[in-house]
Design a protein around this motif. Structure first.
Motif, PDB file in Angstrom:
ATOM      1  N   LYS A  50      10.762   1.992 -16.446  1.00 41.75           N
ATOM      2  CA  LYS A  50       9.843   1.920 -17.222  1.00 41.75           C
ATOM      3  C   LYS A  50       8.391   2.638 -16.895  1.00 41.75           C
ATOM      4  N   ALA A  51       8.892   3.320 -15.706  1.00 46.76           N
ATOM      5  CA  ALA A  51       7.414   4.407 -15.051  1.00 46.76           C
ATOM      6  C   ALA A  51       7.583   5.627 -16.128  1.00 46.76           C
ATOM      7  N   GLN A  56       1.392   3.459 -17.295  1.00 52.48           N
ATOM      8  CA  GLN A  56       0.276   2.890 -17.637  1.00 52.48           C
ATOM      9  C   GLN A  56       0.789   0.994 -17.866  1.00 52.48           C
ATOM     10  N   GLN A  57       1.597   1.168 -18.831  1.00 47.68           N
ATOM     11  CA  GLN A  57       2.013   0.048 -19.698  1.00 47.68           C
ATOM     12  C   GLN A  57       2.735  -0.299 -19.234  1.00 47.68           C
ATOM     13  N   GLU A  61       2.480  -4.589 -17.514  1.00 47.21           N
ATOM     14  CA  GLU A  61       3.223  -5.449 -16.644  1.00 47.21           C
ATOM     15  C   GLU A  61       3.710  -6.146 -16.077  1.00 47.21           C
ATOM     16  N   LEU A  62       3.965  -5.364 -15.140  1.00 47.02           N
ATOM     17  CA  LEU A  62       3.434  -5.714 -13.308  1.00 47.02           C
ATOM     18  C   LEU A  62       1.963  -6.694 -13.167  1.00 47.02           C
ATOM     19  N   VAL A  81       0.628  -1.407  -4.340  1.00 50.20           N
ATOM     20  CA  VAL A  81       1.196  -1.414  -5.181  1.00 50.20           C
ATOM     21  C   VAL A  81       1.852   0.790  -5.797  1.00 50.20           C
ATOM     22  N   LYS A  82       2.741   0.454  -5.893  1.00 51.10           N
ATOM     23  CA  LYS A  82       3.004   2.457  -6.877  1.00 51.10           C
ATOM     24  C   LYS A  82       4.101   2.620  -7.038  1.00 51.10           C
ATOM     25  N   LEU A  83       4.220   1.858  -8.413  1.00 50.52           N
ATOM     26  CA  LEU A  83       5.365   2.442  -9.197  1.00 50.52           C
ATOM     27  C   LEU A  83       6.427   4.185  -9.782  1.00 50.52           C
TER      28      LEU A  83
END
Length: 128
Positions: A50-51, A56-57, A61-62, A81-83
């Motif tokens: 997803k990242a 941003q989306q 969602e997270l 937290v880092k996606l």
């Protein structure tokens, strides 16, 4: 300067977040607390497809997943937290050495893999 310490509360919050994301079908192929010495901080790094599509989306969602399950969002500072997308170099380097399914706790410290320095990490999941 002394390195920041990863405390038990952080470790438990990371596990809790991973369980919540699994329950809400948020795809996670890797998750680990990683120490970044340049900023002297631990970050919970989560690899998700997803990242790559829309960061941003994915962050939204997270946050929605967290809001739907308990009070973790109040306890875990989301700035920690880092996606990251599937091609993240640090997780790819660790994944070339270690595979971890489910939710585990494997410490991975002071390693250089393919030119990538991993000062310290606590791996929960690291799938292919």
């Amino acid at each position: 300067m002394a390195a920041a310490v990863l405390v038990d509360a952080d470790v438990e919050m990371g596990r809790e977040l991973l369980r919540i994301l699994d329950e809400t079908n948020f795809p996670v192929t890797a998750a680990a607390w990683i120490y970044f010495p340049d900023i002297e901080e631990w970050r919970l790094v989560i690899r998700t497809p997803k990242a790559e599509k829309n960061l941003q989306q994915a962050l939204l969602e997270l946050a929605v997943s967290l809001d739907s399950r308990g009070d973790l969002r109040k306890r875990l500072d989301l700035s920690r937290v880092k996606l990251v997308p599937p091609q993240d170099k640090m997780l790819a380097a660790m994944g070339s050495i270690v595979k971890v399914e489910g939710i585990s706790s494997i410490r991975f410290s002071r390693n250089v893999i393919n030119g990538v320095l991993i000062d310290d990490a606590l791996i929960y999941r690291l799938a292919a």
